[in-house]
Design a protein around this motif. Structure first.
Motif, PDB file in Angstrom:
ATOM      1  N   THR A 170       0.822  -1.206   0.000  1.00  0.00           N
ATOM      2  CA  THR A 170       0.000   0.000   0.000  1.00  0.00           C
ATOM      3  C   THR A 170       0.855   1.254   0.000  1.00  0.00           C
ATOM      4  N   HIS A 171       2.153   1.075   0.206  1.00  0.00           N
ATOM      5  CA  HIS A 171       3.105   2.189   0.152  1.00  0.00           C
ATOM      6  C   HIS A 171       4.485   1.604  -0.131  1.00  0.00           C
ATOM      7  N   THR A 172       5.481   2.481  -0.362  1.00  0.00           N
ATOM      8  CA  THR A 172       6.824   1.965  -0.636  1.00  0.00           C
ATOM      9  C   THR A 172       7.610   1.740   0.653  1.00  0.00           C
ATOM     10  N   SER A 173       6.986   2.022   1.812  1.00  0.00           N
ATOM     11  CA  SER A 173       7.707   1.864   3.075  1.00  0.00           C
ATOM     12  C   SER A 173       8.231   0.445   3.349  1.00  0.00           C
ATOM     13  N   PRO A 174       7.570  -0.620   2.851  1.00  0.00           N
ATOM     14  CA  PRO A 174       8.191  -1.938   3.075  1.00  0.00           C
ATOM     15  C   PRO A 174       9.605  -2.044   2.512  1.00  0.00           C
ATOM     16  N   VAL A 175       9.947  -1.211   1.542  1.00  0.00           N
ATOM     17  CA  VAL A 175      11.325  -1.251   1.016  1.00  0.00           C
ATOM     18  C   VAL A 175      12.318  -0.749   2.070  1.00  0.00           C
ATOM     19  N   GLN A 176      11.858   0.211   2.913  1.00  0.00           N
ATOM     20  CA  GLN A 176      12.684   0.621   4.068  1.00  0.00           C
ATOM     21  C   GLN A 176      13.027  -0.585   4.912  1.00  0.00           C
ATOM     22  N   VAL A 177      11.965  -1.354   5.229  1.00  0.00           N
ATOM     23  CA  VAL A 177      12.135  -2.501   6.117  1.00  0.00           C
ATOM     24  C   VAL A 177      13.139  -3.480   5.519  1.00  0.00           C
ATOM     25  N   TYR A 196      -0.463   0.234  -4.267  1.00  0.00           N
ATOM     26  CA  TYR A 196      -1.847  -0.130  -4.593  1.00  0.00           C
ATOM     27  C   TYR A 196      -2.792   0.138  -3.427  1.00  0.00           C
ATOM     28  N   ARG A 197      -3.913   0.792  -3.732  1.00  0.00           N
ATOM     29  CA  ARG A 197      -4.966   0.926  -2.725  1.00  0.00           C
ATOM     30  C   ARG A 197      -6.313   0.880  -3.432  1.00  0.00           C
ATOM     31  N   SER A 198      -7.293   0.335  -2.745  1.00  0.00           N
ATOM     32  CA  SER A 198      -8.595   0.162  -3.352  1.00  0.00           C
ATOM     33  C   SER A 198      -9.367   1.479  -3.308  1.00  0.00           C
ATOM     34  N   HIS A 209       2.087   5.517  -7.920  1.00  0.00           N
ATOM     35  CA  HIS A 209       3.520   5.395  -7.636  1.00  0.00           C
ATOM     36  C   HIS A 209       3.927   6.289  -6.472  1.00  0.00           C
ATOM     37  N   GLN A 210       4.872   5.789  -5.717  1.00  0.00           N
ATOM     38  CA  GLN A 210       5.457   6.602  -4.651  1.00  0.00           C
ATOM     39  C   GLN A 210       6.970   6.561  -4.777  1.00  0.00           C
ATOM     40  N   ILE A 211       7.603   7.519  -4.142  1.00  0.00           N
ATOM     41  CA  ILE A 211       9.048   7.406  -3.936  1.00  0.00           C
ATOM     42  C   ILE A 211       9.284   7.606  -2.455  1.00  0.00           C
ATOM     43  N   GLU A 212      10.058   6.700  -1.893  1.00  0.00           N
ATOM     44  CA  GLU A 212      10.321   6.669  -0.463  1.00  0.00           C
ATOM     45  C   GLU A 212      11.770   7.063  -0.252  1.00  0.00           C
ATOM     46  N   GLY A 213      12.038   7.757   0.833  1.00  0.00           N
ATOM     47  CA  GLY A 213      13.432   8.044   1.158  1.00  0.00           C
ATOM     48  C   GLY A 213      13.735   7.559   2.560  1.00  0.00           C
ATOM     49  N   PHE A 250       0.616  12.379  11.735  1.00  0.00           N
ATOM     50  CA  PHE A 250       0.812  11.061  12.345  1.00  0.00           C
ATOM     51  C   PHE A 250       1.048   9.975  11.306  1.00  0.00           C
ATOM     52  N   PHE A 251       2.104   9.222  11.475  1.00  0.00           N
ATOM     53  CA  PHE A 251       2.304   7.935  10.800  1.00  0.00           C
ATOM     54  C   PHE A 251       2.806   6.971  11.872  1.00  0.00           C
ATOM     55  N   PRO A 252       2.386   5.717  11.826  1.00  0.00           N
ATOM     56  CA  PRO A 252       2.833   4.778  12.860  1.00  0.00           C
ATOM     57  C   PRO A 252       4.352   4.597  12.876  1.00  0.00           C
ATOM     58  N   PHE A 253       4.972   4.770  11.697  1.00  0.00           N
ATOM     59  CA  PHE A 253       6.396   4.417  11.574  1.00  0.00           C
ATOM     60  C   PHE A 253       7.341   5.589  11.767  1.00  0.00           C
ATOM     61  N   THR A 254       6.803   6.782  12.040  1.00  0.00           N
ATOM     62  CA  THR A 254       7.687   7.918  12.304  1.00  0.00           C
ATOM     63  C   THR A 254       7.214   8.668  13.542  1.00  0.00           C
ATOM     64  N   GLU A 255       8.181   9.253  14.265  1.00  0.00           N
ATOM     65  CA  GLU A 255       7.861  10.044  15.457  1.00  0.00           C
ATOM     66  C   GLU A 255       9.022  10.971  15.755  1.00  0.00           C
ATOM     67  N   LEU A 283       3.818  15.902   0.662  1.00  0.00           N
ATOM     68  CA  LEU A 283       4.447  14.643   1.106  1.00  0.00           C
ATOM     69  C   LEU A 283       4.353  14.447   2.606  1.00  0.00           C
ATOM     70  N   GLY A 284       4.666  13.210   3.031  1.00  0.00           N
ATOM     71  CA  GLY A 284       4.695  12.860   4.444  1.00  0.00           C
ATOM     72  C   GLY A 284       6.107  12.466   4.832  1.00  0.00           C
ATOM     73  N   CYS A 285       6.462  12.729   6.100  1.00  0.00           N
ATOM     74  CA  CYS A 285       7.830  12.418   6.517  1.00  0.00           C
ATOM     75  C   CYS A 285       7.910  12.343   8.031  1.00  0.00           C
ATOM     76  N   PHE A 306      15.714   9.481   9.324  1.00  0.00           N
ATOM     77  CA  PHE A 306      14.442  10.033   8.863  1.00  0.00           C
ATOM     78  C   PHE A 306      13.960   9.310   7.621  1.00  0.00           C
ATOM     79  N   ALA A 307      12.653   9.463   7.350  1.00  0.00           N
ATOM     80  CA  ALA A 307      12.061   8.846   6.171  1.00  0.00           C
ATOM     81  C   ALA A 307      11.049   9.821   5.590  1.00  0.00           C
ATOM     82  N   PHE A 308      10.818   9.673   4.305  1.00  0.00           N
ATOM     83  CA  PHE A 308       9.760  10.471   3.686  1.00  0.00           C
ATOM     84  C   PHE A 308       9.159   9.660   2.550  1.00  0.00           C
ATOM     85  N   GLY A 309       7.923  10.012   2.192  1.00  0.00           N
ATOM     86  CA  GLY A 309       7.279   9.311   1.101  1.00  0.00           C
ATOM     87  C   GLY A 309       6.390  10.287   0.345  1.00  0.00           C
TER      88      GLY A 309
HETATM   89  N1  PHE Z   1       4.215   5.561   3.684  1.00  0.00           N
HETATM   90  C1  PHE Z   1       3.480   6.792   3.878  1.00  0.00           C
HETATM   91  C2  PHE Z   1       2.208   6.734   3.050  1.00  0.00           C
HETATM   92  O1  PHE Z   1       2.138   6.061   2.079  1.00  0.00           O
HETATM   93  C3  PHE Z   1       4.314   7.991   3.497  1.00  0.00           C
HETATM   94  C4  PHE Z   1       5.474   8.191   4.399  1.00  0.00           C
HETATM   95  C5  PHE Z   1       6.682   7.565   4.143  1.00  0.00           C
HETATM   96  C6  PHE Z   1       5.370   8.995   5.530  1.00  0.00           C
HETATM   97  C7  PHE Z   1       7.752   7.737   4.986  1.00  0.00           C
HETATM   98  C8  PHE Z   1       6.428   9.165   6.377  1.00  0.00           C
HETATM   99  C9  PHE Z   1       7.622   8.543   6.100  1.00  0.00           C
HETATM  100  O2  PHE Z   1       1.249   7.351   3.382  1.00  0.00           O
END
Ligand code: PHE
Length: 355
Positions: A170-177, A196-198, A209-213, A250-255, A283-285, A306-309
């Motif tokens: 649902t996002h590119t964040s699994p590539v971080q993992v 992909y999201r419904s 498409h997303q790009i994750e950092g 808020f994102f569960p994976f960043t604080e 964007l989110g980060c 840090f991360a961003f998407g």
């Molecule tokens: N994965 C988030 C999304 O799809 C975006 C994001 C990535 C936010 C990395 C913060 C850090 O909504």
């Protein structure tokens, strides 16, 4: 008698019109049952003196015929080549055929532009699978099972196949993992790809498409995150004084987490990017949550990052003035011809991203 034979054979050699005729002459003279070979076989019946004289004469004849055959062969090959060159001559003055020229899709071009900017900052590109499991897409990213944040993503689940619940990421964040699990810090990657999201309307398509950092190091802080994104947005949109606004989110994976807006103006219904007082979210980060680091085998007391998407379609629409998201995926060649890019227009920091 040998003189007569020689004349006869030489005229046969010179009369041979092609390579196979020439080979027939060779076999009839020098082959196992050839005429010269036949005379050679008779040598045994002669006296030593006769044999010596006759043998020398036969050898000389044999050499002469062989040499004549080689020469004829070279002539025939040259004539053959000449005929081919004549017949296959290319008329370079003819006009070129009207080949249809392809275009680079704006999504590909936009991702290449983003990669060029991040590459300049020292990021490398990482990739992961579109079909993921629950662990990489959610659990490792600090979405506990049953956590309501999972409902933020309208996930496509694959039919149950037993042990693991598979889904379309649902996002590119699994590539971080995956990157953290397989590499030791320092880490500095961007991960462009399909997600992909419904969902389906003017601003949502089920595939996008997303790009994750992701940056992980010992002293990485929020200032680095801001600097990196300011630098990126100004280069990408080519607006030197483009202001950025970081809003708590808020994102569960960043604080802490933030949403980033860029400055714009919407006066007269026209969108302009720059320092005009209005804002547009892009964007989110945030700083990677310690739970995520630990789930990925990284010591959170030593490392942080840090991360961003960001959505690729969204920024492509902004940058290139494309009004409807759905048109990206309709495969309409007229659209592609209008919004696509020339194949040699390769994004590069040195000459300005895209001409
Ligand atoms: N994965 C988030 C999304 O799809 C975006 C994001 C990535 C936010 C990395 C913060 C850090 O909504």
């Amino acid at each position: 008698m040998l003189d007569a034979l020689k004349d006869e054979l030489l005229s046969q050699v010179n009369a041979a019109a092609d390579l196979s005729a020439l080979d027939e002459v060779r076999v009839s003279a020098l082959g196992k049952k050839g005429r010269i070979t036949g005379f050679m076989k008779e040598l045994g019946a002669l006296t030593p003196d006769e044999r010596k004289e006759r043998g020398q004469a036969l050898n000389a004849l044999k050499d002469e015929i062989a040499a004549a055959i080689d020469a004829r062969k070279a002539d025939l090959a040259a004539a053959h080549l000449k005929a081919r060159l004549e017949a296959e001559r290319v008329d370079v003055t003819l006009p070129v055929r009207p080949e249809t020229e392809g275009r680079i899709h704006p999504i590909s071009q936009t991702m290449d532009e983003m990669i060029a900017i991040f590459a300049e900052m020292g990021f490398s590109v990482a990739e992961g699978p579109d079909i993921e499991d629950d662990f990489h897409n959610f659990t490792a990213l600090n979405f506990p099972p049953g956590h309501p944040a999972r409902d933020m993503h309208d996930t496509f689940y694959l039919p149950d196949s037993g042990d693991k619940k598979m889904l379309l990421r649902t996002h590119t964040s699994p590539v971080q993992v995956r990157t953290m699990l397989n590499n030791k810090p320092p880490i500095r990657i961007v991960a462009p790809g399909r997600t992909y999201r419904s969902d389906y309307d003017m601003t949502h398509t089920p595939m996008f498409h997303q790009i994750e950092g992701l940056v992980i190091d010992e002293a990485t802080n929020m200032g680095h995150l801001k600097g990196c994104l300011v630098e990126f947005c100004r280069a990408f949109f080519d607006v030197d004084d483009l202001p950025l606004r970081f809003r708590p989110s808020f994102f569960p994976f960043t604080e802490p987490s933030a949403e980033v807006d860029i400055g714009c103006s919407r006066k007269g219904g026209e969108l302009k990017l720059g320092n005009y007082g209005d804002w547009l979210e892009i964007l989110g980060c945030g700083m990677v949550h310690p739970n995520v680091l630990e789930a990925c085998g990284i010591d959170s007391t030593r490392y942080q990052g840090f991360a961003f998407g960001m959505g690729v379609e969204r920024v492509a629409m902004l940058k290139y003035g494309i009004p409807d998201l759905r048109t990206f995926f309709e495969a309409d060649l007229r659209w592609l011809k209008h919004y696509g890019f020339a194949s040699l227009d390769i994004p590069n920091i040195a000459h300005g991203l895209t001409r």
